[in-house]
Write a protein that holds these residues in place. Structure first.
Motif, short mmCIF file in Angstrom:
data_model
loop_
_atom_site.label_atom_id
_atom_site.label_comp_id
_atom_site.label_asym_id
_atom_site.label_seq_id
_atom_site.Cartn_x
_atom_site.Cartn_y
_atom_site.Cartn_z
N MET A 26 0.80 -1.14 0.05
CA MET A 26 0.16 0.02 -0.03
C MET A 26 0.92 1.42 0.02
O MET A 26 1.89 1.29 0.79
CB MET A 26 -0.85 -0.10 1.16
N SER A 27 0.38 2.29 -0.52
CA SER A 27 1.30 3.36 -0.67
C SER A 27 0.94 4.52 0.65
O SER A 27 0.26 4.17 1.33
CB SER A 27 0.80 4.40 -1.98
N LYS A 28 2.00 5.26 0.77
CA LYS A 28 2.24 5.87 2.01
C LYS A 28 1.16 6.83 2.04
O LYS A 28 0.69 7.48 0.98
CB LYS A 28 3.48 6.56 1.97
N LEU A 29 0.51 6.77 3.33
CA LEU A 29 -0.68 8.09 3.42
C LEU A 29 -0.12 9.41 3.51
O LEU A 29 1.01 9.51 4.05
CB LEU A 29 -1.50 7.55 4.75
N LYS A 30 -0.89 10.23 2.99
CA LYS A 30 -0.64 11.66 3.26
C LYS A 30 -1.06 12.11 4.79
O LYS A 30 -1.90 11.46 5.52
CB LYS A 30 -1.47 12.40 2.53
N LYS A 31 -0.34 13.21 5.18
CA LYS A 31 -0.38 13.58 6.60
C LYS A 31 -1.81 14.46 6.45
O LYS A 31 -2.25 15.07 5.68
CB LYS A 31 0.47 14.59 7.02
N MET A 32 -2.49 14.07 7.47
CA MET A 32 -3.87 14.58 7.74
C MET A 32 -3.81 16.10 8.12
O MET A 32 -3.01 16.41 8.88
CB MET A 32 -4.57 14.07 9.06
N PRO A 33 -4.49 17.11 7.16
CA PRO A 33 -4.21 18.46 7.76
C PRO A 33 -5.01 18.91 8.83
O PRO A 33 -5.79 18.07 9.52
CB PRO A 33 -4.87 19.33 6.45
N GLU A 34 -4.44 19.88 9.64
CA GLU A 34 -5.23 20.65 10.67
C GLU A 34 -6.35 21.53 10.16
O GLU A 34 -5.85 22.52 9.39
CB GLU A 34 -4.17 21.31 11.53
N PHE A 35 -7.43 21.63 10.55
CA PHE A 35 -8.35 22.51 10.18
C PHE A 35 -8.73 23.46 11.37
O PHE A 35 -8.59 23.09 12.49
CB PHE A 35 -9.75 21.82 9.73
N LYS A 36 -8.90 24.63 10.86
CA LYS A 36 -9.27 25.74 12.03
C LYS A 36 -10.90 25.95 12.13
O LYS A 36 -11.00 26.13 13.31
CB LYS A 36 -8.92 27.22 11.31
N THR A 37 -11.58 25.29 11.28
CA THR A 37 -12.98 25.63 11.57
C THR A 37 -13.74 24.15 10.88
O THR A 37 -13.08 23.67 9.86
CB THR A 37 -13.49 26.73 10.96
N GLU A 38 -14.79 23.92 11.28
CA GLU A 38 -15.46 22.96 10.71
C GLU A 38 -15.79 23.15 9.36
O GLU A 38 -15.82 22.06 8.01
CB GLU A 38 -16.78 22.55 11.47
N ALA A 39 -16.09 24.40 8.73
CA ALA A 39 -16.36 24.85 7.44
C ALA A 39 -15.13 24.54 6.49
O ALA A 39 -15.28 23.92 5.43
CB ALA A 39 -16.91 26.14 7.27
#
Length: 90
Positions: A1-14
């Motif tokens: 399986m390919s390497k997963l991308k890093k999950m971004p951090e979100f400032k808002t739910e939108a």
């Protein structure tokens, strides 16, 4: 399986909603590791209906409900659920 991308951090739910509308979650999560979730304390959604009953029948239902110390609407729901469950078993 390919390497997963890093999950971004979100400032808002939108901001998070907008991100997931344009990105594939399988690039960020290994769904093979996912486990089923159970939420046993969630109440099922209900829908209000109108049901016309003869007054004498409704009076008899209310008497039965009173004997059981429960609201008559709850008794009707219990009876309906029992009947539906019984018919599934047949």
């Amino acid at each position: 399986m390919s390497k997963l991308k890093k999950m971004p951090e979100f400032k808002t739910e939108a901001e998070e909603r907008e991100f997931w509308e344009t990105h594939d979650s399988s690039d960020y999560l290994d769904w093979n590791q996912a486990k089923p979730a159970s939420f046993p304390k969630l109440k099922p959604s209900t829908k209000t209906i109108s049901l016309r009953l003869p007054e004498t029948l409704l009076d008899r239902i209310k008497i039965e409900a009173n004997k059981r110390d429960m609201p008559y609407q709850s008794l009707i729901k219990a009876w309906l659920a029992d009947e539906v469950n019984d018919s599934r078993r047949a």
